[in-house]
Structures are given as structure tokens and as C-alpha cells.
Design a protein around this motif. Structure first.
Motif, PDB file in Angstrom:
ATOM      1  N   TRP A 118      41.328  38.231  63.853  1.00 47.23           N
ATOM      2  CA  TRP A 118      40.435  39.294  63.377  1.00 47.23           C
ATOM      3  C   TRP A 118      41.091  40.203  62.347  1.00 47.23           C
ATOM      4  CZ3 TRP A 118      36.300  41.803  66.908  1.00 47.23           C
ATOM      5  CH2 TRP A 118      35.543  40.782  67.516  1.00 47.23           C
ATOM      6  N   TRP A 119      42.390  40.435  62.458  1.00 48.45           N
ATOM      7  CA  TRP A 119      43.041  41.349  61.523  1.00 48.45           C
ATOM      8  C   TRP A 119      42.925  40.834  60.089  1.00 48.45           C
ATOM      9  CZ3 TRP A 119      43.302  45.634  63.809  1.00 48.45           C
ATOM     10  CH2 TRP A 119      43.734  45.759  65.132  1.00 48.45           C
ATOM     11  N   LEU A 120      43.059  39.517  59.919  1.00 52.87           N
ATOM     12  CA  LEU A 120      42.945  38.941  58.578  1.00 52.87           C
ATOM     13  C   LEU A 120      41.505  38.969  58.084  1.00 52.87           C
ATOM     14  CD1 LEU A 120      44.164  37.461  56.172  1.00 52.87           C
ATOM     15  CD2 LEU A 120      43.883  35.307  57.439  1.00 52.87           C
ATOM     16  N   SER A 121      40.574  38.482  58.910  1.00 52.84           N
ATOM     17  CA  SER A 121      39.175  38.449  58.472  1.00 52.84           C
ATOM     18  C   SER A 121      38.630  39.859  58.266  1.00 52.84           C
ATOM     19  CB  SER A 121      38.326  37.697  59.503  1.00 52.84           C
ATOM     20  OG  SER A 121      38.402  38.297  60.785  1.00 52.84           O
ATOM     21  N   TRP A 122      39.079  40.792  59.084  1.00 51.78           N
ATOM     22  CA  TRP A 122      38.616  42.174  58.980  1.00 51.78           C
ATOM     23  C   TRP A 122      39.152  42.847  57.714  1.00 51.78           C
ATOM     24  CZ3 TRP A 122      40.091  46.519  63.023  1.00 51.78           C
ATOM     25  CH2 TRP A 122      39.296  47.645  62.796  1.00 51.78           C
ATOM     26  N   SER A 123      40.450  42.733  57.468  1.00 52.04           N
ATOM     27  CA  SER A 123      41.058  43.424  56.325  1.00 52.04           C
ATOM     28  C   SER A 123      40.536  42.876  54.999  1.00 52.04           C
ATOM     29  CB  SER A 123      42.581  43.308  56.390  1.00 52.04           C
ATOM     30  OG  SER A 123      42.982  41.941  56.408  1.00 52.04           O
ATOM     31  N   VAL A 124      40.475  41.561  54.865  1.00 54.01           N
ATOM     32  CA  VAL A 124      39.941  40.985  53.625  1.00 54.01           C
ATOM     33  C   VAL A 124      38.450  41.303  53.496  1.00 54.01           C
ATOM     34  CG1 VAL A 124      39.572  38.854  52.337  1.00 54.01           C
ATOM     35  CG2 VAL A 124      41.688  39.179  53.609  1.00 54.01           C
ATOM     36  N   GLY A 125      37.732  41.284  54.628  1.00 51.29           N
ATOM     37  CA  GLY A 125      36.317  41.639  54.605  1.00 51.29           C
ATOM     38  C   GLY A 125      36.088  43.057  54.123  1.00 51.29           C
ATOM     39  N   VAL A 126      36.950  43.985  54.518  1.00 51.85           N
ATOM     40  CA  VAL A 126      36.836  45.365  54.051  1.00 51.85           C
ATOM     41  C   VAL A 126      37.050  45.429  52.536  1.00 51.85           C
ATOM     42  CG1 VAL A 126      37.928  47.642  54.126  1.00 51.85           C
ATOM     43  CG2 VAL A 126      37.452  46.420  56.247  1.00 51.85           C
ATOM     44  N   SER A 127      38.007  44.676  52.027  1.00 54.84           N
ATOM     45  CA  SER A 127      38.249  44.648  50.579  1.00 54.84           C
ATOM     46  C   SER A 127      37.043  44.102  49.830  1.00 54.84           C
ATOM     47  CB  SER A 127      39.497  43.805  50.271  1.00 54.84           C
ATOM     48  OG  SER A 127      40.639  44.315  50.921  1.00 54.84           O
ATOM     49  N   ILE A 128      36.468  42.993  50.352  1.00 57.79           N
ATOM     50  CA  ILE A 128      35.275  42.418  49.724  1.00 57.79           C
ATOM     51  C   ILE A 128      34.112  43.403  49.782  1.00 57.79           C
ATOM     52  CG2 ILE A 128      33.544  40.582  49.923  1.00 57.79           C
ATOM     53  CD1 ILE A 128      35.783  38.764  50.956  1.00 57.79           C
ATOM     54  N   GLY A 129      33.934  44.050  50.929  1.00 56.73           N
ATOM     55  CA  GLY A 129      32.854  45.016  51.066  1.00 56.73           C
ATOM     56  C   GLY A 129      33.001  46.195  50.121  1.00 56.73           C
ATOM     57  N   THR A 130      34.222  46.697  49.964  1.00 53.26           N
ATOM     58  CA  THR A 130      34.447  47.838  49.074  1.00 53.26           C
ATOM     59  C   THR A 130      34.169  47.471  47.625  1.00 53.26           C
ATOM     60  OG1 THR A 130      36.126  48.716  50.589  1.00 53.26           O
ATOM     61  CG2 THR A 130      36.141  49.542  48.326  1.00 53.26           C
ATOM     62  N   MET A 131      34.710  46.332  47.170  1.00 52.80           N
ATOM     63  CA  MET A 131      34.475  45.899  45.796  1.00 52.80           C
ATOM     64  C   MET A 131      32.994  45.608  45.559  1.00 52.80           C
ATOM     65  SD  MET A 131      37.299  46.190  44.279  1.00 52.80           S
ATOM     66  CE  MET A 131      36.751  45.437  42.749  1.00 52.80           C
ATOM     67  N   GLY A 132      32.349  44.963  46.530  1.00 52.04           N
ATOM     68  CA  GLY A 132      30.929  44.683  46.389  1.00 52.04           C
ATOM     69  C   GLY A 132      30.099  45.951  46.313  1.00 52.04           C
ATOM     70  N   PHE A 133      30.460  46.958  47.105  1.00 53.85           N
ATOM     71  CA  PHE A 133      29.742  48.235  47.076  1.00 53.85           C
ATOM     72  C   PHE A 133      29.863  48.891  45.702  1.00 53.85           C
ATOM     73  CE2 PHE A 133      29.295  52.780  47.643  1.00 53.85           C
ATOM     74  CZ  PHE A 133      28.209  52.890  48.504  1.00 53.85           C
ATOM     75  N   LEU A 134      31.063  48.867  45.133  1.00 52.73           N
ATOM     76  CA  LEU A 134      31.269  49.488  43.822  1.00 52.73           C
ATOM     77  C   LEU A 134      30.499  48.738  42.732  1.00 52.73           C
ATOM     78  CD1 LEU A 134      35.097  50.260  44.062  1.00 52.73           C
ATOM     79  CD2 LEU A 134      33.198  51.860  44.306  1.00 52.73           C
ATOM     80  N   ILE A 135      30.477  47.405  42.818  1.00 53.98           N
ATOM     81  CA  ILE A 135      29.714  46.626  41.840  1.00 53.98           C
ATOM     82  C   ILE A 135      28.229  46.934  41.962  1.00 53.98           C
ATOM     83  CG2 ILE A 135      29.016  44.275  41.201  1.00 53.98           C
ATOM     84  CD1 ILE A 135      31.850  43.372  41.985  1.00 53.98           C
ATOM     85  N   ARG A 136      27.739  47.046  43.196  1.00 54.43           N
ATOM     86  CA  ARG A 136      26.317  47.346  43.390  1.00 54.43           C
ATOM     87  C   ARG A 136      25.964  48.733  42.858  1.00 54.43           C
ATOM     88  NH1 ARG A 136      26.210  46.607  48.394  1.00 54.43           N
ATOM     89  NH2 ARG A 136      25.543  48.567  49.306  1.00 54.43           N
ATOM     90  N   VAL A 137      26.847  49.697  43.061  1.00 55.26           N
ATOM     91  CA  VAL A 137      26.616  51.038  42.513  1.00 55.26           C
ATOM     92  C   VAL A 137      26.546  50.982  40.984  1.00 55.26           C
ATOM     93  CG1 VAL A 137      27.677  53.311  42.186  1.00 55.26           C
ATOM     94  CG2 VAL A 137      27.595  52.295  44.459  1.00 55.26           C
ATOM     95  N   LEU A 138      27.431  50.201  40.373  1.00 60.56           N
ATOM     96  CA  LEU A 138      27.437  50.078  38.914  1.00 60.56           C
ATOM     97  C   LEU A 138      26.137  49.461  38.402  1.00 60.56           C
ATOM     98  CD1 LEU A 138      28.844  50.177  36.151  1.00 60.56           C
ATOM     99  CD2 LEU A 138      29.885  47.964  36.707  1.00 60.56           C
ATOM    100  N   VAL A 139      25.705  48.364  39.019  1.00 58.99           N
ATOM    101  CA  VAL A 139      24.491  47.678  38.572  1.00 58.99           C
ATOM    102  C   VAL A 139      23.261  48.555  38.785  1.00 58.99           C
ATOM    103  CG1 VAL A 139      23.012  45.665  38.928  1.00 58.99           C
ATOM    104  CG2 VAL A 139      25.489  45.398  38.926  1.00 58.99           C
ATOM    105  N   LEU A 140      23.167  49.201  39.942  1.00 52.29           N
ATOM    106  CA  LEU A 140      22.022  50.068  40.212  1.00 52.29           C
ATOM    107  C   LEU A 140      22.013  51.278  39.289  1.00 52.29           C
ATOM    108  CD1 LEU A 140      21.876  49.975  44.122  1.00 52.29           C
ATOM    109  CD2 LEU A 140      20.322  48.872  42.505  1.00 52.29           C
ATOM    110  N   SER A 141      23.184  51.766  38.911  1.00 54.33           N
ATOM    111  CA  SER A 141      23.240  52.874  37.951  1.00 54.33           C
ATOM    112  C   SER A 141      22.670  52.439  36.606  1.00 54.33           C
ATOM    113  CB  SER A 141      24.687  53.344  37.784  1.00 54.33           C
ATOM    114  OG  SER A 141      25.206  53.860  38.993  1.00 54.33           O
TER     115      SER A 141
END
Length: 228
Positions: A118-141
Motif C-alpha cells: 500500500w505504501w507504494l500504490s498510495w504514495s504514487v497515487g497521491v502524486s498522480i492525483g495531485t498532478m491530475g488536479f492541477l491539470i484539471r484546474v488549468l483546463v477548467l480555467s
């Protein structure tokens, strides 16, 4: 038409052999789970209520597909979902499902299928989620013609002001510090979100004849439920 030509066309026919049961199930599961993900995304995008529930449910159908049918089928499911949403919502709003939900479903499905901790899937998942959130904010802006990052900056500034009032500090934060706090809020949100995805999959997937790796001992008491 000669006999040789008839034999040639018969050999090339797509109906030469029926689909096996495994291939038929693979096609059906890919279609239904991709469609379910698309419906959840549309509900998340347009319905005014239930956003938190829809967000938690969104990656799970495609994760389940990948665990049951493999990485190739998981990629096919994500592709079908994106094509369907592009047709229904347009070339900008439809593919946004990739950021971070589609990419997150591919990563979690792959890591859980491999049995990684879980530590690996969780940590990488958090990185993917953060980058995806920022990309979505950019596109929606871009789509809305407004800088949505300002909303996050205001939230970070409000949190800093409350901290300063609580601890009676005597300094005024600058814009860089406010930006760091805003990013910290996003990362914290993704930490909780990806952990909740792990917990939900751990509870639900065994009932669907699939499973994910056992949680680490440090988190076991936090996410385990008593079974009757």
C-alpha cells in the motif's frame, strides 16, 4: 467465382469462429465498466449533489476491470470511457476524466494486480492525483475564462490567517507562502482521497471475487471492518 476464391473469402471471414466465453466476458465487462465510469463522471460533472460519493466511486470500476482482466483490458476500458465521454461532452470536457481518475485507475489496478504494498500504490497515487488536479484546474480555467487557482490561493490565505490568529503570531505571509499552503491543501486532500480508495476497494472487491493486497500493519486497524 471459382472454388479457390470462395475458400479464400471464407478463410478471411470474421465470422469463421465464434468468440470464446473468456473473450465474450472480456468485451462485455470492458463495455459495461467503461460505461459505468462514464455515467459516474457525467453525474459528478452535472449533478449538484453527491459529489464526494461520485468521486470515490469513479476510479473503482476501471480498477476492478484491470484486476480481473489484465493491464491491456484496463487500458482498453479507459480508452472506451474517454471516447464515449468525448462524444457526449465534447473534446475538452470528456478527456478530463483522465486527470486524475483515469490515470489513477490504471496505476491502482496495475499495482494491486502485481500485489505491491500500500505504501507504494498510495504514495504514487497521491502524486498522480495531485498532478491530475492541477491539470484539471488549468483546463477548467481556460474553459471558464477565469483563473481558478485564485480560489485555492484564497483558501490557503484563509488557513494561514487562522493559524496566525490561533498561535498569536506576528508576521504577514507573502504570496509564496500562500501558494505553498494552497499546494499543501491539495496534497492533503489527495492523501485522504487515495487512502479512501484503498479502503473501499479492500472492503468491496473481495465480494466481487477480486482482491487487493492486505493493508500494512500500521493502517490495518484504521481501515479494517469487523465481518459478521
Amino acid at each position: 467465382m471459382t472454388l479457390d476464391n470462395k475458400n479464400f473469402f471464407n478463410s478471411r471471414s470474421v465470422y469463421k469462429a465464434p468468440l470464446s466465453k473468456r473473450k465474450a466476458l472480456k468485451i462485455v465487462e470492458s463495455s459495461y465498466l467503461a460505461a459505468a465510469t462514464a455515467l459516474i463522471w457525467i453525474a459528478l460533472y452535472y449533478l449538484p449533489i453527491g459529489g464526494a460519493v461520485f468521486r470515490l466511486a469513479l476510479p473503482l470500476p476501471l480498477v476492478l476491470l484491470q484486476i480481473r482482466r489484465g493491464v491491456k483490458t484496463g487500458i482498453e476500458g479507459v480508452t472506451i470511457c474517454v471516447i464515449l465521454l468525448t462524444a457526449l461532452m465534447g473534446p475538452l470536457r470528456g478527456p478530463l476524466v483522465l486527470f486524475p481518475y483515469g490515470l489513477l485507475s490504471l496505476w491502482l489496478g496495475y499495482s494491486w494486480q502485481k500485489g505491491w504494498n500500500w505504501w507504494l500504490s498510495w504514495s504514487v497515487g497521491v502524486s498522480i492525483g495531485t498532478m491530475g488536479f492541477l491539470i484539471r484546474v488549468l483546463v477548467l480555467s481556460i474553459l471558464l475564462g477565469e483563473n481558478l487557482w485564485v480560489i485555492l490561493t484564497r483558501a490557503g490565505a484563509g488557513l494561514l490567517e487562522k493559524g496566525i490568529d490561533i498561535f498569536n503570531l506576528s508576521f504577514t505571509p507573502d504570496m509564496r507562502q500562500v501558494q505553498v499552503v494552497a499546494l499543501f491543501l491539495i496534497i492533503t486532500q489527495e492523501i485522504v482521497y487515495v487512502l479512501c480508495l484503498h479502503a473501499l476497494a479492500y472492503w468491496i472487491f473481495p465480494r466481487l471475487k477480486s482482491s487487493i493486497p492486505e493493508p500494512p500493519a500500521l493502517l490495518e486497524n484504521l481501515i479494517s471492518l469487523e465481518s459478521n
